[in-house]
Design an enzyme around this catalytic site. Structure first.
Site, mmCIF file in Angstrom:
data_model
loop_
_atom_site.group_PDB
_atom_site.id
_atom_site.type_symbol
_atom_site.label_atom_id
_atom_site.label_comp_id
_atom_site.label_asym_id
_atom_site.label_seq_id
_atom_site.Cartn_x
_atom_site.Cartn_y
_atom_site.Cartn_z
ATOM 1 N N GLU A 1 0.832 -1.213 0.000
ATOM 2 C CA GLU A 1 0.000 0.000 0.000
ATOM 3 C C GLU A 1 0.864 1.260 0.000
ATOM 4 O OE1 GLU A 1 -3.142 2.142 -0.595
ATOM 5 O OE2 GLU A 1 -3.464 0.001 -0.283
ATOM 6 N N GLU B 1 1.272 6.410 -7.019
ATOM 7 C CA GLU B 1 0.176 7.315 -7.373
ATOM 8 C C GLU B 1 0.603 8.777 -7.271
ATOM 9 O OE1 GLU B 1 -3.237 6.432 -4.978
ATOM 10 O OE2 GLU B 1 -3.765 4.670 -6.169
#
Length: 125
Positions: A63, A70
């Site tokens: 994550e 991102e």
């Protein structure tokens, strides 16, 4: 030594930023706390704890990588671009794969214990 200490500070800042801004990171942490509670309740073995901790590290680490990818993609490509979307989708897919296999490991560890526990509840009721 001061540079090494700062690198830890920066790393913890990154983790804190992910927890503060990424809803999925918070979900992973809540699930990890639930697994720890279940592990304590069912008295899982040292080897089972090792697999659980490895799963925590794998999913939370994935994550963090996903969030970093991102951010970099958004910086490099603020508008829509197919390659940017592909990179973000693939990073999210990596987290999903880690999470799915962690659930499978969790089922292998906990499902027999839950079934046995439910069996004792039914028998004693």
């Amino acid at each position: 030594m001061n540079r090494r200490l700062k690198s830890f500070v920066y790393a913890f800042q990154g983790i804190g930023k992910a927890v503060a801004t990424q809803p999925n990171m918070r979900i992973h942490l809540v699930v990890a706390v639930g697994v720890v509670a279940a592990g304590c309740f069912f008295g899982i073995s040292a080897m089972e704890w090792a697999f659980c901790v490895l799963c925590f590290a794998l999913v939370i680490g994935a994550e963090l990588f996903n969030s970093a990818i991102e951010s970099v993609v958004d910086l490099a490509s603020p508008g829509y671009h197919k390659l940017a979307a592909d990179a973000k989708d693939m990073a999210a897919g990596a987290v999903l794969i880690c999470a799915i296999f962690s659930v499978v490991i969790g089922l292998i560890i906990f499902l027999p214990k839950v079934i046995a526990w439910l069996g004792t509840l039914i028998v004693n009721h």
